[in-house]
Design an enzyme around this catalytic site. Structure first.
Site, PDB file in Angstrom:
ATOM      1  N   HIS A   1       0.840  -1.273   0.159  1.00 50.81           N
ATOM      2  CA  HIS A   1      -0.125   0.005   0.042  1.00 50.81           C
ATOM      3  C   HIS A   1       0.665   1.255  -0.202  1.00 50.81           C
ATOM      4  CE1 HIS A   1      -3.680   2.365   0.757  1.00 50.81           C
ATOM      5  NE2 HIS A   1      -2.891   3.039   1.774  1.00 50.81           N
TER       6      HIS A   1
ATOM      7  N   HIS B   1       3.322   6.085  -1.514  1.00 49.92           N
ATOM      8  CA  HIS B   1       3.968   7.307  -0.978  1.00 49.92           C
ATOM      9  C   HIS B   1       5.445   7.139  -0.995  1.00 49.92           C
ATOM     10  CE1 HIS B   1       0.231   8.496   0.620  1.00 49.92           C
ATOM     11  NE2 HIS B   1      -0.040   7.248   1.067  1.00 49.92           N
TER      12      HIS B   1
ATOM     13  N   LYS C   1      -4.797  10.045  -8.709  1.00 54.25           N
ATOM     14  CA  LYS C   1      -4.215  10.316  -7.234  1.00 54.25           C
ATOM     15  C   LYS C   1      -4.438  11.717  -6.748  1.00 54.25           C
ATOM     16  CE  LYS C   1      -2.818   9.043  -2.897  1.00 54.25           C
ATOM     17  NZ  LYS C   1      -3.458   7.867  -2.210  1.00 54.25           N
TER      18      LYS C   1
END
Length: 386
Positions: A262, A277, A320
């Site tokens: 993730h 990230h 995103k």
């Protein structure tokens, strides 16, 4: 002393005490208007001009602190709260954990904000594998407001990454270990992840390279060991491996996700990019033409790497809205600060310090499954951007 004098003295003292309480905000901040008091101590008093003389000192300066307020009753007029339910509603004052929360044990309850800032500065100073200005160059281009992050418009004509010296950076063991793991995942949630023995070995190698064979990793372990979180390096490494790489389900009951996938690799869920990230994954996908950088909504105050960006981008048809990342740090630094914050502040904001400037990491626990003795997997962790 004569009786009359005593009575006069008592009346005088009573009047003084009563007057002080009527004219002071001490113990009254945030409460509604009360005609029994000669002045008020709630936000409305600023509008009506009837604040007590100590309103700003007693209420404004301390409104964001739990000092003297632990376990207070809920008051909707308070800007933040200091009772046992504030973590559930994410409205605690910043110092709630330090001053009020003694229930966490072995983590948030024993690691103070000051210690987090101190150890994060140490990790920052030890990150010898971070990119230098000669090894990495970015071109952030268009800065958008928060209200524009959902536009889904390409406002930047050039890629975000202008130059990355792959020979200098990707040859380092921790970078190589990260690259080996990043391509082991299916990005669509709902698709079961199955790992070969080689891929499982790559996970172990990544944890060992970043946490056992770098100064950053050793510093993190030493800190957590001294705080009683882990009894040995073996326990530390095993827990990180399970915490980060243990599989759980985000969609359709399939074992389709993990904290590492993730946060570092990124996923697609509900028709949009979820997580994602890590700056190295961003660079790799952008270089291959699979990711299109649109704009950024936040650029941190740092003038050298690592720095923080909040980015808008399209990943092969999936958008995103705000993907924040620590740009230019080493894999071990990324892994270390997210691990530190998740262990110390699970499901909360974690306040770090890099080169004297605050970095807030938001963490989330995965509450639908657990490992070991009720421990929770990492749900997410990322730099919080205003």
């Amino acid at each position: 002393m004569k009786l009359a004098a005593v009575l006069v003295l008592c009346v005088t003292l009573f009047c003084q005490g009563n007057s002080n309480s009527l004219d002071s905000c001490r113990g009254r901040c945030g409460y509604g208007t009360d005609s029994g008091f000669s002045c008020q101590c709630n936000p409305s008093c600023e509008r009506y001009g009837d604040c007590c003389s100590d309103y700003y000192a007693e209420c404004k300066d301390s409104a964001l602190s739990c000092k003297g307020r632990c376990n207070e009753n809920y008051n909707s007029q308070n800007e933040c709260h200091c009772n046992s339910k504030c973590p559930q509603y994410n409205n605690c004052c910043n110092d709630y954990t330090d001053l009020c929360d003694s229930s966490s044990g072995g983590g948030a309850g024993t690691i103070t904000d000051a210690e987090l800032k101190s150890v994060s500065e140490a990790l920052y100073a030890l990150d010898s594998n971070k990119a230098s200005a000669s090894q990495l160059s970015i071109n952030p281009q268009t800065l958008v407001s928060d209200s524009q992050t959902s536009l889904e418009k390409d406002l930047s004509s050039m890629p975000l990454f202008s130059y990355v010296n792959e020979n200098a950076l990707f040859s380092k063991p921790t970078y190589a270990a990260l690259l080996a793991v990043l391509d082991n995942y299916h990005r669509m949630t709902g698709t079961t992840e199955n790992f070969s023995s080689r891929q499982l070995t790559e996970q172990e190698t990544f944890v060992k390279e970043t946490m056992s064979r770098t100064e950053v990793g050793r510093e993190l372990f030493t800190f957590l060991y001294t705080k009683g979180v882990y009894a040995s390096e073996e326990e530390f490494l095993q827990d990180l491996k399970t915490m980060w790489f243990g599989l759980y389900s985000r969609n359709n009951g399939k074992l389709d996700s993990s904290g590492f996938e993730h946060i570092f690799a990124g996923e697609i869920k509900g028709g949009k990019v979820s997580g994602f990230h890590n700056w190295i994954q961003f660079y790799l996908l952008e270089k291959r033409g699979e990711l299109n950088y649109y704009s950024h909504s936040f650029n941190g105050p740092w003038t050298s790497y690592p720095d923080i960006l909040g980015m808008q981008f399209m990943w092969e048809g999936y958008f995103k809205q705000v993907g924040s990342a620590v740009i230019g740090c080493s894999p071990e630094f990324d892994f270390a600060i997210y691990s530190l914050c998740y262990i110390a502040r699970p499901g909360k904001q974690c306040r770090l310090s890099l080169a004297g400037k605050e970095l807030i990491i938001q963490t989330y626990t995965w509450d639908n499954s657990s490992y070991g003795n009720g421990k929770k997997y990492i749900g997410s962790a990322f730099p919080a951007t205003p």
